[in-house]
Design a protein around this motif. Structure first.
Motif, PDB file in Angstrom:
ATOM      1  N   GLY A  25       0.910  -1.253  -0.114  1.00  0.00           N
ATOM      2  CA  GLY A  25       0.376  -0.197  -0.139  1.00  0.00           C
ATOM      3  C   GLY A  25       0.885   1.038  -0.125  1.00  0.00           C
ATOM      4  O   GLY A  25       0.555   2.182  -0.594  1.00  0.00           O
ATOM      5  N   ASP A  26       1.827   1.402   0.578  1.00  0.00           N
ATOM      6  CA  ASP A  26       2.736   2.485   0.716  1.00  0.00           C
ATOM      7  C   ASP A  26       3.513   2.671  -0.685  1.00  0.00           C
ATOM      8  O   ASP A  26       3.687   3.550  -0.826  1.00  0.00           O
ATOM      9  CB  ASP A  26       3.997   2.087   2.036  1.00  0.00           C
ATOM     10  CG  ASP A  26       3.323   2.232   3.362  1.00  0.00           C
ATOM     11  OD1 ASP A  26       2.257   2.903   3.398  1.00  0.00           O
ATOM     12  OD2 ASP A  26       3.953   1.943   4.213  1.00  0.00           O
ATOM     13  N   ARG A  27       3.685   1.422  -1.300  1.00  0.00           N
ATOM     14  CA  ARG A  27       4.461   1.602  -2.411  1.00  0.00           C
ATOM     15  C   ARG A  27       3.638   2.199  -3.300  1.00  0.00           C
ATOM     16  O   ARG A  27       4.091   3.067  -4.231  1.00  0.00           O
ATOM     17  CB  ARG A  27       5.100   0.268  -2.807  1.00  0.00           C
ATOM     18  CG  ARG A  27       6.248   0.198  -3.753  1.00  0.00           C
ATOM     19  CD  ARG A  27       7.036  -0.923  -3.998  1.00  0.00           C
ATOM     20  NE  ARG A  27       6.231  -2.127  -3.886  1.00  0.00           N
ATOM     21  CZ  ARG A  27       6.415  -3.298  -3.427  1.00  0.00           C
ATOM     22  NH1 ARG A  27       7.815  -3.449  -2.816  1.00  0.00           N
ATOM     23  NH2 ARG A  27       5.764  -4.420  -3.545  1.00  0.00           N
ATOM     24  N   ASP A  28       2.342   1.680  -3.462  1.00  0.00           N
ATOM     25  CA  ASP A  28       1.576   2.142  -4.284  1.00  0.00           C
ATOM     26  C   ASP A  28       0.925   3.710  -4.304  1.00  0.00           C
ATOM     27  O   ASP A  28       1.113   4.318  -5.130  1.00  0.00           O
ATOM     28  CB  ASP A  28       0.155   1.434  -4.387  1.00  0.00           C
ATOM     29  CG  ASP A  28       0.249  -0.016  -4.620  1.00  0.00           C
ATOM     30  OD1 ASP A  28       1.259  -0.530  -5.271  1.00  0.00           O
ATOM     31  OD2 ASP A  28      -0.766  -0.908  -4.217  1.00  0.00           O
ATOM     32  N   ASP A  29       1.108   4.007  -3.005  1.00  0.00           N
ATOM     33  CA  ASP A  29       0.888   5.520  -2.611  1.00  0.00           C
ATOM     34  C   ASP A  29       1.948   6.386  -3.212  1.00  0.00           C
ATOM     35  O   ASP A  29       1.842   7.137  -3.630  1.00  0.00           O
ATOM     36  CB  ASP A  29       0.744   5.567  -1.214  1.00  0.00           C
ATOM     37  CG  ASP A  29       0.208   7.237  -0.986  1.00  0.00           C
ATOM     38  OD1 ASP A  29      -0.597   7.639  -1.503  1.00  0.00           O
ATOM     39  OD2 ASP A  29       1.304   7.817  -0.069  1.00  0.00           O
ATOM     40  N   GLU A  30       3.327   5.811  -3.129  1.00  0.00           N
ATOM     41  CA  GLU A  30       4.316   6.509  -3.631  1.00  0.00           C
ATOM     42  C   GLU A  30       4.442   6.587  -5.045  1.00  0.00           C
ATOM     43  O   GLU A  30       4.903   7.649  -5.721  1.00  0.00           O
ATOM     44  CB  GLU A  30       5.779   5.862  -2.979  1.00  0.00           C
ATOM     45  CG  GLU A  30       5.843   5.881  -1.319  1.00  0.00           C
ATOM     46  CD  GLU A  30       6.870   5.105  -1.104  1.00  0.00           C
ATOM     47  OE1 GLU A  30       7.641   5.405   0.290  1.00  0.00           O
ATOM     48  OE2 GLU A  30       7.580   4.289  -1.879  1.00  0.00           O
ATOM     49  N   GLU A  32       1.995   6.692  -7.042  1.00  0.00           N
ATOM     50  CA  GLU A  32       0.934   7.734  -7.095  1.00  0.00           C
ATOM     51  C   GLU A  32       1.531   9.080  -6.865  1.00  0.00           C
ATOM     52  O   GLU A  32       1.355  10.057  -7.779  1.00  0.00           O
ATOM     53  CB  GLU A  32      -0.426   7.739  -6.198  1.00  0.00           C
ATOM     54  CG  GLU A  32      -1.361   8.638  -6.611  1.00  0.00           C
ATOM     55  CD  GLU A  32      -2.617   8.595  -5.586  1.00  0.00           C
ATOM     56  OE1 GLU A  32      -3.373   9.377  -5.563  1.00  0.00           O
ATOM     57  OE2 GLU A  32      -2.660   7.469  -4.823  1.00  0.00           O
ATOM     58  N   VAL A  33       2.432   9.289  -5.891  1.00  0.00           N
ATOM     59  CA  VAL A  33       2.871  10.846  -5.655  1.00  0.00           C
ATOM     60  C   VAL A  33       3.731  11.099  -6.814  1.00  0.00           C
ATOM     61  O   VAL A  33       3.908  12.135  -7.197  1.00  0.00           O
ATOM     62  CB  VAL A  33       3.655  10.512  -4.092  1.00  0.00           C
ATOM     63  CG1 VAL A  33       4.540  11.845  -3.910  1.00  0.00           C
ATOM     64  CG2 VAL A  33       2.544  10.314  -2.900  1.00  0.00           C
ATOM     65  N   GLU A  36       2.045  12.063  -9.350  1.00  0.00           N
ATOM     66  CA  GLU A  36       1.669  13.617  -9.459  1.00  0.00           C
ATOM     67  C   GLU A  36       2.716  14.593  -9.541  1.00  0.00           C
ATOM     68  O   GLU A  36       2.551  15.539 -10.112  1.00  0.00           O
ATOM     69  CB  GLU A  36       0.894  13.626  -7.822  1.00  0.00           C
ATOM     70  CG  GLU A  36      -0.500  13.072  -7.547  1.00  0.00           C
ATOM     71  CD  GLU A  36      -0.838  13.435  -6.150  1.00  0.00           C
ATOM     72  OE1 GLU A  36      -0.200  14.201  -5.582  1.00  0.00           O
ATOM     73  OE2 GLU A  36      -1.772  12.598  -5.783  1.00  0.00           O
ATOM     74  N   ARG A  75      10.605   0.930  -0.976  1.00  0.00           N
ATOM     75  CA  ARG A  75      10.119   2.342  -0.577  1.00  0.00           C
ATOM     76  C   ARG A  75      11.053   3.213  -1.029  1.00  0.00           C
ATOM     77  O   ARG A  75      12.468   3.082  -1.185  1.00  0.00           O
ATOM     78  CB  ARG A  75      10.088   2.171   0.980  1.00  0.00           C
ATOM     79  CG  ARG A  75       9.166   1.314   1.497  1.00  0.00           C
ATOM     80  CD  ARG A  75       7.878   1.532   1.263  1.00  0.00           C
ATOM     81  NE  ARG A  75       7.532   2.969   1.863  1.00  0.00           N
ATOM     82  CZ  ARG A  75       7.287   3.320   3.009  1.00  0.00           C
ATOM     83  NH1 ARG A  75       7.150   2.564   4.024  1.00  0.00           N
ATOM     84  NH2 ARG A  75       6.940   4.736   3.441  1.00  0.00           N
ATOM     85  N   ASN A  93       3.892  18.095  -2.192  1.00  0.00           N
ATOM     86  CA  ASN A  93       3.569  16.594  -1.488  1.00  0.00           C
ATOM     87  C   ASN A  93       4.814  15.934  -1.367  1.00  0.00           C
ATOM     88  O   ASN A  93       4.816  14.578  -1.394  1.00  0.00           O
ATOM     89  CB  ASN A  93       2.328  16.123  -2.266  1.00  0.00           C
ATOM     90  CG  ASN A  93       1.109  16.383  -2.117  1.00  0.00           C
ATOM     91  OD1 ASN A  93       0.814  16.768  -0.971  1.00  0.00           O
ATOM     92  ND2 ASN A  93       0.342  16.523  -3.044  1.00  0.00           N
ATOM     93  N   ARG A  96       4.542  13.318   1.561  1.00  0.00           N
ATOM     94  CA  ARG A  96       3.862  12.025   1.304  1.00  0.00           C
ATOM     95  C   ARG A  96       4.952  10.789   1.036  1.00  0.00           C
ATOM     96  O   ARG A  96       4.332   9.666   1.218  1.00  0.00           O
ATOM     97  CB  ARG A  96       2.794  11.984   0.185  1.00  0.00           C
ATOM     98  CG  ARG A  96       1.389  12.822   0.740  1.00  0.00           C
ATOM     99  CD  ARG A  96       0.557  12.920  -0.485  1.00  0.00           C
ATOM    100  NE  ARG A  96      -0.018  11.692  -1.045  1.00  0.00           N
ATOM    101  CZ  ARG A  96      -0.540  11.643  -2.048  1.00  0.00           C
ATOM    102  NH1 ARG A  96      -0.935  12.629  -2.850  1.00  0.00           N
ATOM    103  NH2 ARG A  96      -0.893  10.599  -2.654  1.00  0.00           N
TER     104      ARG A  96
END
Length: 755
Positions: A25-30, A32-33, A36, A75, A93, A96
């Motif tokens: 989940g953290d990797r997916d969020d990264e 996405e960041v 962005e 990560r 961001n 994040r």
């Protein structure tokens, strides 16, 4: 027992699954960041983009992207966007990326730092060489080990960050900003700090008493005051480099500096230190660079200084010693660079023994009061690379024997009273980069042998009495400086300047763009960097230029200067002038040149072209419109005729243009591009030129009605003088004219009367 084991295994598997899901989940969020971030940078940077522009949109792992670093779990721990052509505000961001420990945004044109202060896990932060303004606030980054915010526009105090960020901080660079405040006790709680650069700011206060526990400290170019007490350098001093230059320190400098046994670099330049140069410096066995210039030290040099067996660079300039050059300088047998300008010396060059130093590569005796002939003994200095004897009172001829200085890269004899011809032996100096002979009384022709100077990029022969034509061989100078640059790159000791920027300001013209801007941002630190780039030919020079004359694309390639202004040169400009493909500035003004301006001149990547005050005729070549990076063009006081070519409107960088006093120039001027910004001041004394409405001068009448002499604005004082002259003239002429008129009338009437 087996049931308990089974439960434990199930619990372990569930826990592992939770961890994996969390990491994923953290990797997916990264990812996405980072997407962005990419889109943000693309939106704010429409044209020039860095490697981020090629980041994949669909890759599930962030670690394959250029500039992104990850740990063993995938990560994101580091992000390098240095030199990525990023402008405007920073991304908001970064925080994040919760595992981020290293962030490098250096070498861009960012105006803000985004949410960097929220990235609490950062240990390395580099925001240097941007345009970030406002206060420095990184107080929440308590894990920092390295902080570099140099070369920005930060202002105000920095005390809010200390001791908050002190726990692990080892490297701090806040140089070249507008920071203020007292630094006296600023670093009391920073026990791991080793490298500190506060230079080129407006810090005040006294030297921090604990400076000796640093390895490197620079407080140069600030407003630090007070004295340096002996206790500043206790036993166990760790200093390897200390730069206190350009401050307001006073008093004697303590001999206790001898306790800093690892010191290799010491600069006290530009303060008000007085008294004797401390003999304790002679105990610094590791010292390599010693800069004591621009102080008020006594003339007597302690003999202990000759014990510094590793000393290579010695600058004791601008101390107003007077008299002869001190004999002790001839005993620094390992010295490579000796800088003694602005000392009021009158003699002793030969007697001091400095011309016999076997390793000496640079000798700067400029801005003194030496007189007589140039010492021929200089010709025997086999290691000499830079010889500066400018701004003295030397007279006589330039010795022919100077042509034996095969390693010479800079010869500056400008602003003396030298006479005679430039010796043909100058052609032997194939490593010569600079030849500065301006402001003398040199006469005769420019020797054609100068064309053999294949490295010569900066030539200044202005303000002499040189005559004859410009030799076609001049076009061959500077054709291949590569071998000289290669030698300098291989020589790790190459160092031309002590950082005071003086020689650079003498040799690099400041009066024309873009160099005037460069002068405004020069500091001692970046002067050293600029010298390094120039002397080693590291792919770029001082400011970006168009290396291809016909392309607007700029690069930092090294560009040269030829200045022949203020002589008596005659004849036509040779076509071969167009062969000097490394030339950025060409000054031929104030001579007696005739003929046409050769179109081959458009082959040069010029920033400045000045041919004013000659007798050049013919049409202005349309090819000049191809010199896309031309910023200044001066054609004034010549005999150009015909219309200005429409191609000049292609000079989109042009900001100064002067075609005044070419009375045969005619027709309308180009009105598009930069030419729409030039008014009548660029065309004074050009009566046939037609300016468009709104430029401050009415459009002249049709060609048939143009008077022979154009009307010029006349001051009220001149109008009054002309009125008085006319009145006096009428008063003088009225009686005789009246008498003649009376006589002419009366005589016929007398004949008509009867006897």
């Amino acid at each position: 027992m087996s049931r308990l084991l089974l439960r434990s295994l199930c619990l372990l598997l569930v826990t592992a699954e939770v961890v994996v899901i969390g990491v994923r989940g953290d990797r997916d969020d990264e990812v996405e960041v980072l997407l962005e971030l990419k889109r943000f940078l693309q939106e704010t940077n429409k044209v020039n983009r860095g490697a981020y522009d090629a980041w994949p949109e669909s890759d599930a792992t962030p670690c394959t992207r250029h500039g992104v670093g990850c740990d063993s779990t995938g990560r994101v721990t580091s992000l390098d966007l240095s030199g990525a052509s990023i402008s405007g505000p920073a991304f908001g961001n970064f925080s994040r990326l919760s595992a981020l420990t290293s962030l490098d945004l250096s070498g861009n044109t960012l105006h803000t730092a985004g949410d960097v202060n929220q990235c609490r896990g950062l240990t390395h932060l580099n925001l240097s060489r941007n345009l970030i303004a406002g206060p420095l606030d990184v107080s929440r980054l308590t894990r920092l080990r390295t902080l570099d915010v140099s070369g920005n526009r930060l202002e105000g105090g920095v005390s809010m960050n200390f001791p908050a960020i002190c726990a692990d901080l080892a490297v701090l660079n806040v140089s070249t900003n507008r920071l203020t405040g007292n630094i006296t006790g600023l670093f009391d709680g920073c026990h791991k700090l080793e490298y500190v650069d506060l230079s080129s700011n407006n810090f005040t206060g006294e030297l921090w008493p604990g400076v000796a526990r640093f390895r490197e400290f620079s407080g140069a170019e600030n407003k630090l005051t007070g004295s340096v007490p002996p206790a500043t350098f206790p036993d166990g001093c760790k200093l390897e480099s200390l730069d206190l230059s350009s401050n307001q320190f006073v008093g004697n400098f303590p001999g206790s500096v001898a306790k800093c046994g690892n010191l290799t670099y010491l600069s006290l330049w530009g303060n008000s230190f007085t008294g004797m140069i401390p003999a304790g410096i002679g105990e610094l066995a590791a010292i390599e660079t010693l800069i004591l210039g621009k102080n008020q030290f006594n003339r007597e040099i302690p003999p202990e200084l000759t014990n510094c067996s590793r000393l290579q660079f010695l600058d004791i300039s601008s101390n107003s010693f007077g008299g002869d050059v001190q004999e002790i300088f001839g005993r620094f047998v390992n010295l490579r660079y000796l800088v003694l300008h602005h000392n009021g010396y009158t003699g002793g060059i030969v007697a001091s023994g400095v011309l016999r130093l076997p390793l000496l590569a640079r000798l700067d005796l400029s801005f003194n009061k030496f007189s007589g002939e140039l010492p021929p003994e200089v010709a025997d200095m086999k290691s000499l690379k830079y010889l500066m004897l400018a701004w003295n009172n030397f007279s006589g001829a330039i010795p022919v024997a100077y042509g034996r200085l095969s390693e010479l890269q800079a010869l500056d004899l400008s602003y003396n009273k030298l006479s005679g011809a430039i010796p043909a032996s100058v052609g032997n100096l194939t490593s010569l980069l600079w030849l500065m002979l301006a402001g003398n009384q040199l006469s005769g022709a420019i020797p054609p042998e100068i064309g053999s100077c294949s490295s010569l990029l900066w030539l200044n022969l202005a303000d002499n009495q040189l005559s004859g034509s410009i030799p076609p061989e001049l076009g061959a100078i500077g054709r291949d400086p590569g071998p000289t640059f290669a030698k300098n790159r291989n020589d790790t000791s190459v160092l031309a300047g002590s950082g005071e920027c003086q020689a650079m300001k003498r040799w690099i013209p400041a009066s024309y763009p873009p160099f005037s801007f460069v002068y405004s941002v020069m500091t001692r630190e970046n002067c050293r960097g600029i010298w390094d780039r120039i002397l080693k030919g590291k792919g770029y020079g001082i400011v970006p230029i168009c290396t291809n004359a016909n392309s607007p694309v700029r690069s930092y390639a090294t560009s040269g200067t030829v200045k022949l202004s203020g002589n008596q040169l005659s004849g036509e400009i040779p076509l071969q002038i167009g062969d000097m493909r490394n030339l950025g500035l060409l000054h031929l003004d104030g001579n007696r040149l005739t003929g046409r301006l050769p179109p081959e001149i458009s082959n040069l990547p010029l920033v400045v072209l000045n041919v004013s005050r000659n007798g050049i005729s013919g049409a202005v070549p349309s090819e000049i419109g191809r010199v896309r990076c031309l910023e200044m063009l001066d054609l004034s006081f010549n005999n150009f005729y015909g219309e200005l070519p429409a191609s000049l409107s292609q000079l989109t960088e042009l900001n100064r243009f002067n075609a005044s006093y070419n009375p045969l120039l005619s027709g309308p001027i180009p009105t598009t591009g930069q030419f729409g910004t030039f008014d009548e001041q660029s065309f004074l004394g050009d009566p046939l030129i037609s300016l468009p409405p709104g430029t401050g001068k009415q459009t002249p009448p049709a060609a048939a009605e143009v008077p022979a002499v154009a009307r010029r604005d006349v001051s009220p004082r001149k109008i009054m003088m002309r009125f008085l002259l006319a009145f006096i003239l009428v008063a003088l002429l009225l009686p005789p004219v009246g008498f003649i008129a009376f006589f002419a009338y009366k005589v016929p009437h007398l004949h008509d009367q009867p006897a």
